[in-house]
Design a protein around this motif. Structure first.
Motif, short mmCIF file in Angstrom:
data_model
loop_
_atom_site.label_atom_id
_atom_site.label_comp_id
_atom_site.label_asym_id
_atom_site.label_seq_id
_atom_site.Cartn_x
_atom_site.Cartn_y
_atom_site.Cartn_z
N ALA A 168 72.62 -56.07 45.35
CA ALA A 168 73.88 -56.09 44.59
C ALA A 168 74.23 -57.49 44.12
CB ALA A 168 75.01 -55.52 45.43
N GLY A 169 74.44 -57.64 42.82
CA GLY A 169 74.84 -58.92 42.25
C GLY A 169 73.69 -59.87 41.97
N THR A 170 72.46 -59.48 42.29
CA THR A 170 71.31 -60.35 42.05
C THR A 170 70.96 -60.37 40.57
OG1 THR A 170 70.37 -59.95 44.24
CG2 THR A 170 68.86 -60.75 42.54
N THR A 171 70.92 -61.54 40.00
CA THR A 171 70.49 -61.70 38.62
C THR A 171 69.02 -62.08 38.61
OG1 THR A 171 72.70 -62.35 37.86
CG2 THR A 171 70.83 -63.00 36.48
N MET A 172 68.23 -61.27 37.91
CA MET A 172 66.78 -61.37 37.95
C MET A 172 66.21 -61.70 36.57
SD MET A 172 64.00 -61.13 39.76
CE MET A 172 64.96 -60.70 41.23
N PRO A 173 65.32 -62.66 36.46
CA PRO A 173 64.65 -62.91 35.19
C PRO A 173 63.88 -61.68 34.71
CG PRO A 173 64.32 -64.78 36.67
CD PRO A 173 64.94 -63.68 37.48
N VAL A 174 63.97 -61.43 33.41
CA VAL A 174 63.24 -60.34 32.75
C VAL A 174 62.18 -60.91 31.82
CG1 VAL A 174 63.44 -58.42 31.12
CG2 VAL A 174 65.16 -58.71 32.91
N VAL A 175 62.52 -61.96 31.11
CA VAL A 175 61.60 -62.62 30.18
C VAL A 175 61.59 -64.11 30.51
CG1 VAL A 175 61.04 -63.10 27.76
CG2 VAL A 175 62.15 -60.93 28.38
N TRP A 176 60.39 -64.67 30.63
CA TRP A 176 60.32 -66.11 30.86
C TRP A 176 59.11 -66.72 30.20
CZ3 TRP A 176 59.59 -63.28 35.68
CH2 TRP A 176 58.31 -63.34 36.21
N THR A 177 59.18 -68.04 30.05
CA THR A 177 58.02 -68.83 29.64
C THR A 177 57.85 -69.97 30.64
OG1 THR A 177 59.33 -70.31 28.22
CG2 THR A 177 58.40 -68.33 27.19
N ARG A 178 56.66 -70.55 30.62
CA ARG A 178 56.38 -71.71 31.47
C ARG A 178 55.13 -72.38 30.91
NH1 ARG A 178 56.35 -71.08 36.67
NH2 ARG A 178 54.41 -72.04 37.34
N THR A 179 54.83 -73.54 31.43
CA THR A 179 53.54 -74.15 31.13
C THR A 179 52.74 -74.23 32.42
OG1 THR A 179 54.48 -76.37 31.41
CG2 THR A 179 54.39 -75.48 29.16
N PHE A 180 51.43 -74.14 32.25
CA PHE A 180 50.52 -74.28 33.37
C PHE A 180 49.43 -75.22 32.91
CE2 PHE A 180 46.95 -72.91 36.10
CZ PHE A 180 47.56 -73.05 37.34
N GLY A 181 49.45 -76.44 33.40
CA GLY A 181 48.60 -77.46 32.83
C GLY A 181 49.02 -77.68 31.39
N THR A 182 48.10 -77.50 30.46
CA THR A 182 48.44 -77.62 29.03
C THR A 182 48.54 -76.26 28.37
OG1 THR A 182 46.09 -77.89 28.48
CG2 THR A 182 47.37 -79.89 28.84
N GLY A 183 48.43 -75.17 29.14
CA GLY A 183 48.54 -73.83 28.59
C GLY A 183 49.96 -73.29 28.64
N ARG A 184 50.29 -72.47 27.66
CA ARG A 184 51.58 -71.80 27.64
C ARG A 184 51.46 -70.41 28.28
NH1 ARG A 184 54.52 -72.50 21.76
NH2 ARG A 184 55.17 -74.68 21.99
N VAL A 185 52.48 -70.04 29.06
CA VAL A 185 52.51 -68.74 29.73
C VAL A 185 53.78 -68.01 29.31
CG1 VAL A 185 52.59 -67.55 31.95
CG2 VAL A 185 51.22 -69.63 31.70
#
Length: 218
Positions: A168-185
């Motif tokens: 209850a009340g937990t806000t959870m990511p649905v869409v995200w981006t990140r980098t891993f080394g020089t790659g995009r995720v």
């Protein structure tokens, strides 16, 4: 992106409709001018020159990992190959491989209530993946995930606790981006099966996210 190559490897749990979803995503990427290789299973990770691809899309829910394959995938992304995907095909692949989960930035653990109505809140309307997409209602599995706090979160959902009081009340990511080394995720938890990939907002987020993750320079 007419010279960009994409690899989709699919399989695992049939409930996520991996073959049909791979076909849909192949069409999306080809419409963006990419050359697409789509193969069943993850064996290709052990034998293929992964660096030849600009984007890799996993669709292998609950598939066991091969250490060599996962290590080669992680090395390719760290070296600049894009990684993008959705729902359990990427967020519940290789459960036994922490190195893969570290790269992805999250791992599915539950979807209380199974298929329910919930709300997606766009948190980064300024990001090119979300630009012009308003918050929207959705009907599917509301994914509860273990996530990396370093992710750049583009959309969230908040659990009411109706189906699991401890959420209850937990806000959870649905869409995200990140980098891993020089790659995009890129990752989106939306898109349970091929039918759900026709939902306009979720499909557009997926299309934009895959394009965003694609390596454009060598």
């Amino acid at each position: 992106m007419s010279d960009a190559r994409a690899l989709i490897f699919w399989g695992g749990w049939k409930g996520h409709d991996p073959e049909a979803c791979a076909s849909i995503v192949s069409d999306i990427l080809r419409a963006e001018g990419m050359e697409v290789t789509s193969v069943e299973g993850a064996d290709i990770l052990q034998s293929e020159d992964l660096d030849r691809y600009a984007l890799i899309v996993p669709m292998v829910t609950q598939v066991a990992s091969d250490k060599e394959g996962v290590d080669r995938l992680c090395a390719a992304v760290r070296g600049g190959v894009g990684l993008g995907g959705f729902h359990g095909g990427m967020g519940d692949a290789f459960r036994d491989a922490p190195a893969y989960q570290f790269m992805v930035g999250g791992q599915w653990v539950a979807h209380p209530g199974d298929f329910i109505d919930y709300r997606i809140e766009v948190t980064r309307p300024d990001h090119p993946i979300m630009n012009g997409i308003d918050s929207f209602d959705y009907h599917s599995e509301q994914y509860f995930m273990h996530v990396d706090p370093g992710n750049e979160v583009l959309a969230t959902t908040t659990f009411t606790g109706e189906h699991a009081p401890e959420t209850a009340g937990t806000t959870m990511p649905v869409v995200w981006t990140r980098t891993f080394g020089t790659g995009r995720v890129f990752y989106s938890s939306l898109g349970h099966d091929s039918k759900e990939l026709s939902e306009p907002a979720g499909r557009e987020i997926l299309r934009r996210g895959l394009v965003w993750a694609t390596r454009t320079e060598r």
